[in-house]
Design a protein around this motif. Sequence first.
Motif, PDB file in Angstrom:
ATOM      1  N   GLU A  48       0.946  -1.219  -0.142  1.00  0.00           N
ATOM      2  CA  GLU A  48       0.056  -0.082   0.198  1.00  0.00           C
ATOM      3  C   GLU A  48       0.784   1.250  -0.146  1.00  0.00           C
ATOM      4  N   THR A  49       1.803   1.341   0.837  1.00  0.00           N
ATOM      5  CA  THR A  49       2.612   2.405   0.826  1.00  0.00           C
ATOM      6  C   THR A  49       3.646   2.652  -0.170  1.00  0.00           C
ATOM      7  N   ASP A  73      -0.073  11.661   0.972  1.00  0.00           N
ATOM      8  CA  ASP A  73       1.064  10.772   1.058  1.00  0.00           C
ATOM      9  C   ASP A  73       1.649  11.111   2.474  1.00  0.00           C
ATOM     10  N   TRP A 124       0.054   9.630   5.289  1.00  0.00           N
ATOM     11  CA  TRP A 124      -0.018   8.068   5.204  1.00  0.00           C
ATOM     12  C   TRP A 124       1.547   7.487   5.772  1.00  0.00           C
ATOM     13  N   VAL A 125       2.429   8.378   5.393  1.00  0.00           N
ATOM     14  CA  VAL A 125       3.928   8.009   6.076  1.00  0.00           C
ATOM     15  C   VAL A 125       3.838   7.931   7.533  1.00  0.00           C
ATOM     16  N   PHE A 161       1.929   4.755   8.666  1.00  0.00           N
ATOM     17  CA  PHE A 161       2.554   3.570   8.186  1.00  0.00           C
ATOM     18  C   PHE A 161       3.600   3.411   9.566  1.00  0.00           C
TER      19      PHE A 161
END
Length: 216
Positions: A83-84, A199, A202-203, A206
């Motif tokens: 996904e990442t 983005d 999301w980092v 994660f």
Amino acid sequence: MTEVALSHGQADPHHLGGLQSVGASHAGPASKRIVAGYGFWIFLLSDIVMFSCFFASYAVLSGATAGGPAGAQLFDLRNVAIETACLLLSSFSCGMASLAAAVGSQRWFQVAMAATGMLGAAFLGLELREFADLVEQGAGPTRSAFLSAFFTLVGCHGLHVTAGVLWLLTMMAQVFAKGFRADICRRLLCFALFWHALDIIWVAIFSMVYLLGSGT
């Protein structure tokens, strides 16, 4: 005469009077592109404040499993890594689309935006499959406070990606029909800011949710 010259020299010791008058003649409101970008940054900051609240809630509730499974038993890091990778690559292709728009290349713009959309859709598909697997295991959002915070944080990001994909398709259609007009380029600027912000968020998800959660 001398007194007038001296007074003028004191008021303008570096003899910038001509330059000041030129600058004053060109003074005026900022361009629409600057205003649109500034306003959208304010929106993004408000969105980041909302995500900060979700992150704080997750940090507080990450240990409240109510006797149920924790992240170490639930998270599949291989799936999350894919996904990442999809989202990072989509951010790169979004940057390529911005460069294509800057040089007026509609063909490469459409190719880069299509790649961005497909990578975003792949990310969403993997995330939906992850959610479905968790629910099948009895680890739905109502199982514990930890899972409620997890589904809220990750699901909210997924909703933003969904909105971004729909926005992307709209921009592709507008550029195809009307070209790179000034108003469309302003919307493309806002879209690029939005996508890159997702983005970055999301980092953080994660790192904080999946990596730390898998180690506990």
